[in-house]
Design a protein around this motif. Sequence first.
Motif, mmCIF file in Angstrom:
data_model
loop_
_atom_site.group_PDB
_atom_site.id
_atom_site.type_symbol
_atom_site.label_atom_id
_atom_site.label_comp_id
_atom_site.label_asym_id
_atom_site.label_seq_id
_atom_site.Cartn_x
_atom_site.Cartn_y
_atom_site.Cartn_z
ATOM 1 N N PHE A 493 0.618 -1.262 -0.088
ATOM 2 C CA PHE A 493 -0.133 -0.036 0.013
ATOM 3 C C PHE A 493 0.976 1.192 -0.091
ATOM 4 C CE2 PHE A 493 -1.876 3.552 2.628
ATOM 5 C CZ PHE A 493 -2.881 3.901 1.751
ATOM 6 N N LEU A 494 2.022 1.313 0.897
ATOM 7 C CA LEU A 494 2.553 2.545 0.933
ATOM 8 C C LEU A 494 3.471 2.738 -0.322
ATOM 9 C CD1 LEU A 494 4.184 1.765 4.314
ATOM 10 C CD2 LEU A 494 2.706 3.441 3.843
ATOM 11 N N ILE A 495 3.792 1.651 -1.111
ATOM 12 C CA ILE A 495 4.385 1.994 -2.572
ATOM 13 C C ILE A 495 3.418 2.308 -3.534
ATOM 14 C CG2 ILE A 495 6.665 1.158 -1.529
ATOM 15 C CD1 ILE A 495 6.348 -1.266 -3.486
ATOM 16 N N ARG A 496 1.874 1.625 -3.296
ATOM 17 C CA ARG A 496 1.272 1.810 -4.484
ATOM 18 C C ARG A 496 1.386 2.891 -5.444
ATOM 19 N NH1 ARG A 496 -1.837 1.180 -8.012
ATOM 20 N NH2 ARG A 496 -4.076 0.634 -8.149
ATOM 21 N N TYR A 497 1.195 4.178 -4.983
ATOM 22 C CA TYR A 497 1.073 5.199 -5.965
ATOM 23 C C TYR A 497 2.568 5.814 -6.275
ATOM 24 C CZ TYR A 497 -3.615 4.596 -4.496
ATOM 25 O OH TYR A 497 -4.858 3.796 -4.273
ATOM 26 N N VAL A 498 3.718 5.130 -5.958
ATOM 27 C CA VAL A 498 5.011 5.848 -6.025
ATOM 28 C C VAL A 498 5.514 5.222 -7.228
ATOM 29 C CG1 VAL A 498 7.459 6.128 -5.153
ATOM 30 C CG2 VAL A 498 5.287 5.768 -3.670
ATOM 31 N N ASP A 499 5.656 6.011 -8.313
ATOM 32 C CA ASP A 499 6.185 5.412 -9.679
ATOM 33 C C ASP A 499 7.636 5.172 -9.692
ATOM 34 O OD1 ASP A 499 3.500 6.172 -10.600
ATOM 35 O OD2 ASP A 499 4.135 8.262 -11.208
ATOM 36 N N GLU A 500 8.171 5.574 -8.653
ATOM 37 C CA GLU A 500 9.724 5.265 -8.986
ATOM 38 C C GLU A 500 9.992 3.941 -8.438
ATOM 39 O OE1 GLU A 500 9.381 10.055 -8.116
ATOM 40 O OE2 GLU A 500 8.349 8.034 -7.517
ATOM 41 N N ILE A 501 9.090 2.940 -7.739
ATOM 42 C CA ILE A 501 9.781 2.149 -7.283
ATOM 43 C C ILE A 501 8.730 0.880 -7.525
ATOM 44 C CG2 ILE A 501 8.645 2.274 -4.937
ATOM 45 C CD1 ILE A 501 11.095 0.681 -3.799
ATOM 46 N N LYS A 502 9.244 -0.330 -8.247
ATOM 47 C CA LYS A 502 7.981 -1.270 -8.655
ATOM 48 C C LYS A 502 7.951 -2.270 -7.510
ATOM 49 C CE LYS A 502 7.357 0.495 -12.585
ATOM 50 N NZ LYS A 502 5.999 1.257 -12.634
ATOM 51 N N GLY A 503 6.804 -2.917 -7.301
ATOM 52 C CA GLY A 503 6.352 -3.929 -6.276
ATOM 53 C C GLY A 503 7.123 -5.295 -6.529
ATOM 54 N N ASN A 504 8.229 -5.456 -7.034
ATOM 55 C CA ASN A 504 8.638 -6.709 -7.389
ATOM 56 C C ASN A 504 9.412 -7.421 -6.281
ATOM 57 O OD1 ASN A 504 11.682 -6.075 -7.438
ATOM 58 N ND2 ASN A 504 11.076 -4.984 -9.265
ATOM 59 N N VAL A 505 9.599 -8.513 -6.100
ATOM 60 C CA VAL A 505 10.062 -9.511 -4.992
ATOM 61 C C VAL A 505 11.197 -8.863 -4.586
ATOM 62 C CG1 VAL A 505 10.640 -11.729 -4.163
ATOM 63 C CG2 VAL A 505 8.764 -11.503 -5.604
ATOM 64 N N ASP A 506 12.122 -8.483 -5.484
ATOM 65 C CA ASP A 506 13.597 -8.341 -4.915
ATOM 66 C C ASP A 506 13.401 -6.790 -4.315
ATOM 67 O OD1 ASP A 506 15.205 -10.083 -6.088
ATOM 68 O OD2 ASP A 506 15.031 -9.399 -7.954
ATOM 69 N N ASN A 507 12.617 -5.882 -4.810
ATOM 70 C CA ASN A 507 12.325 -4.869 -3.835
ATOM 71 C C ASN A 507 11.905 -4.969 -2.875
ATOM 72 O OD1 ASN A 507 13.720 -3.377 -6.118
ATOM 73 N ND2 ASN A 507 11.768 -2.761 -7.099
ATOM 74 N N LEU A 508 10.717 -5.575 -2.620
ATOM 75 C CA LEU A 508 10.172 -5.869 -1.034
ATOM 76 C C LEU A 508 11.018 -6.547 -0.516
ATOM 77 C CD1 LEU A 508 6.668 -7.434 -2.825
ATOM 78 C CD2 LEU A 508 7.116 -5.218 -1.303
ATOM 79 N N ILE A 509 11.966 -7.470 -0.793
ATOM 80 C CA ILE A 509 13.029 -7.861 0.239
ATOM 81 C C ILE A 509 13.659 -7.049 0.709
ATOM 82 C CG2 ILE A 509 15.073 -9.217 0.310
ATOM 83 C CD1 ILE A 509 13.983 -11.192 -1.963
ATOM 84 N N THR A 510 14.311 -5.872 0.026
ATOM 85 C CA THR A 510 14.892 -4.890 0.430
ATOM 86 C C THR A 510 14.079 -3.967 1.418
ATOM 87 O OG1 THR A 510 16.146 -4.547 -1.538
ATOM 88 C CG2 THR A 510 16.250 -2.489 -0.340
ATOM 89 N N LEU A 511 12.915 -3.564 0.997
ATOM 90 C CA LEU A 511 11.857 -2.867 1.954
ATOM 91 C C LEU A 511 11.606 -3.274 3.266
ATOM 92 C CD1 LEU A 511 9.538 -1.648 -0.665
ATOM 93 C CD2 LEU A 511 11.380 -0.236 0.218
ATOM 94 N N SER A 541 -2.687 -7.456 -6.739
ATOM 95 C CA SER A 541 -2.789 -8.089 -8.194
ATOM 96 C C SER A 541 -1.477 -8.072 -8.647
ATOM 97 C CB SER A 541 -3.468 -7.047 -8.814
ATOM 98 O OG SER A 541 -3.773 -7.672 -10.108
ATOM 99 N N ARG A 542 -1.375 -8.613 -9.747
ATOM 100 C CA ARG A 542 -0.004 -9.017 -10.201
ATOM 101 C C ARG A 542 0.080 -8.251 -11.755
ATOM 102 N NH1 ARG A 542 3.640 -14.547 -10.185
ATOM 103 N NH2 ARG A 542 5.183 -13.642 -10.901
ATOM 104 N N ASN A 543 1.193 -7.795 -12.186
ATOM 105 C CA ASN A 543 1.374 -7.415 -13.556
ATOM 106 C C ASN A 543 2.832 -7.831 -13.808
ATOM 107 O OD1 ASN A 543 1.068 -6.370 -16.233
ATOM 108 N ND2 ASN A 543 1.587 -4.260 -15.423
ATOM 109 N N GLY A 544 2.851 -8.799 -14.329
ATOM 110 C CA GLY A 544 4.312 -9.464 -14.698
ATOM 111 C C GLY A 544 4.855 -9.870 -13.314
ATOM 112 N N ASP A 545 6.165 -9.131 -13.039
ATOM 113 C CA ASP A 545 6.858 -9.480 -11.808
ATOM 114 C C ASP A 545 6.492 -8.482 -10.715
ATOM 115 O OD1 ASP A 545 8.360 -11.658 -13.038
ATOM 116 O OD2 ASP A 545 9.853 -10.261 -13.855
ATOM 117 N N ASP A 546 5.716 -7.632 -10.897
ATOM 118 C CA ASP A 546 5.139 -6.442 -10.038
ATOM 119 C C ASP A 546 4.060 -6.942 -9.484
ATOM 120 O OD1 ASP A 546 7.398 -5.378 -10.844
ATOM 121 O OD2 ASP A 546 6.379 -3.906 -12.397
#
Length: 746
Positions: A493-511, A541-546
């Motif tokens: 939810f926090l990154i839902r509207y932040v265009d600069e970061i995608k919700g892929n698994v690698d980024n979620l691990i970092t967060l 929902s999922r869009n590709g890896d995001d």
Amino acid sequence: MQIQNLFTRSIHRSINGVIKADQGDADSVWQELDEYVITRELDQHLRSFFESYLFALDHPQEASGRVGVWISGFFGSGKSHFLKILSYLLENKQVSREGESRRAIDFFQEKILDPMLAADIKRAISLDTDVLLFNIDSKADTSDGRDAILRVFLRVFNEKLGYCGDHPHIAHMERYLDEQGKFDAFRQAFADASGSTWEEERDAYHFQVDALATALSQVLGQEINDADAWVERFEKDFSLSVENFAGWVRDYLDKQGNQKRIVFLVDEIGQFIGQDTHLMLNLQTITENLGTTCGGRAWVLVTSQEDIDAVLGEVRASKANDFSKIQGRFKTRLSLSSGNVDEVIQRRLLDKQPEAKDELRKIYREKADILRNQLSFTNIGRTFKAFTDEDNFAAVYPFAPYQFQLVQRVFESVRKAGATGLHLARGERSLLDAFQSAAKAVGPSEVGVLVPLYRFYPSIEGFLEGVVKSTIDNAASNPSLELFDSQVLKTLFLIRYVDEIKGNVDNLITLFIDRIDADRQALRKQIEDSLQRLEKETLVSRNGDDFFFLTNEERDITREIKDVDLTSADEARELGELLFKESLRDQRKFRFTENGKDFGLNRMCDQHPLGNRIDGDLMVSVISPLVDDRETWSEQRCILESGQGEGSVLLRLEDDRDLARELRLYLQTDKYITRKNDGTLPLNTKRILQDRAEENRQRRQRLSTTVDRLLREAEVYVAGQKLEPKASSAPMLVEEALDYLAACRT
């Protein structure tokens, strides 16, 4: 050592993280002055402001066009605090706490190290200055219309002079009595006649008409029997214009002497104006008239989340008006950046004790390489900061540098997307407050712990729209989900509207990194399992890896999309389109080069014919990961199938875990949008469908890329033989196989 024991000041102390223009109690003012941090950027802004202010003092003939100051900065940047500090300094406000009294300038003796700047400030505050600080939204009346800004300026000016703020005609009567030198006598006469003060009764004077008539008769020396009619005459004759207002301000300044100044400090003017042409012109005219009429002695300082060019740009785009004049009225423009917030939070909240800094520097020297690997992102639209050295680590711990940028963007984007209520939009929460809340949450932990992004969620939780908050709250009580799932949902939810970061698994691990030596592989497994559960519950929902958080309406639409019925023939037909029309360029004929003979092509996908079958044509058959009896398509079966009859080309694609899911979702979404998009939908539903259509366009591109790769890597069987083709592209691979088949048949 516990994290909460690292800091110079207790992280549990009360910090007024939200600066409000109308908050003036002694404790708040003292803390605002005492803990105000003069960053490098603010030092420059103070110089710019006082240079302009003193220039107007020294060159009054040139001052009229320089009395406007535009202070801009993103949500939570500290612009309201800066405006308030300027008000304290210009007034040189005196404040007391626990028996100690200090002037505003006294708090800055050690904060401002440049003697020239200190001298400029002291010179500026030596003037007799009236300061009128207010949030325009809280002062405005919705019925004021085009003159809303002018009426607010008049209201606060009247209140400063002790006149009625809510009723301009009553204030006009009071001004008339004051000019006659009879206002004080009138107030006393009214109190004697009514037993109440004029200030208590003036908003409802109709109930005290006899006392009003007596007081007016007494001070004016004439018989006034109908006080209602006398006041109504003032209301009828009252005319409010910018010129009149500027004239009243000038008369007041003249009465007080040549050295008198008045400063209007208006918080959140940009948000109040929005795209309203008339309000922008109203502000322009007020600033212009105050400058010329008052000879540079009346100033207007405003704050806005956008710089003046951005605000004007929006108005121009919608109304196509020329606002070049207003830019000239606000010659002094001060913009607060994100770097300013970083420095304020580090110095005000995260300042460490000397021994704590030494321990943290030692940890960084030992773990620098680990930290670099832990805090890395993929597929991002901007470069997020990493730790630069041991001093930087000691300064921002237990936070990571990227969080100062990301949390700022989270607050901005969530507010703009409308996922929060009015309070957050008005700045009811600051970044300082968010970082303090997150620091307190990890305070009892031992050094080595880091703050994951979900710790910032409580800072905005209370200001979320009910439907958003209930979605996240309900996830916590859902028996099909785990506690960790709720944290993943908060992060998405926090990154839902932040265009600069995608919700892929690698980024979620970092967060989610919550310790310096956290196990990324274990986190990956935990997050992937969580995402599966959340997707099953239609919470993400999922869009590709995001992956992304779904709002209530998005969730309903996603459920409806998933319920769209498909047959295996639908999937095979679409896959055939991707295979034969796109990857193989819709090839319908093949020429055998050895004898120049042309062959037609029959095509099949997963045993489903594509088009009419013609005897004598060459057969190209594709077995994909979607075929029903996939496990039976062994090498032996492929050899047998390709050798039946006159022989065929059989391409067996490798397994791909995402192909079936992506293809099915593509078809369901395409069918749903075609069926639903009838032109009568609400705007929000149309927006969601447009977003889904764009996601589907991207999904189609990914499918095309995946299918092309699978064809290039396919196992090739021709006329009962397994081939090892040399071609590197899908069309050339099929050409090579067809050439072999044609040779077998001639």
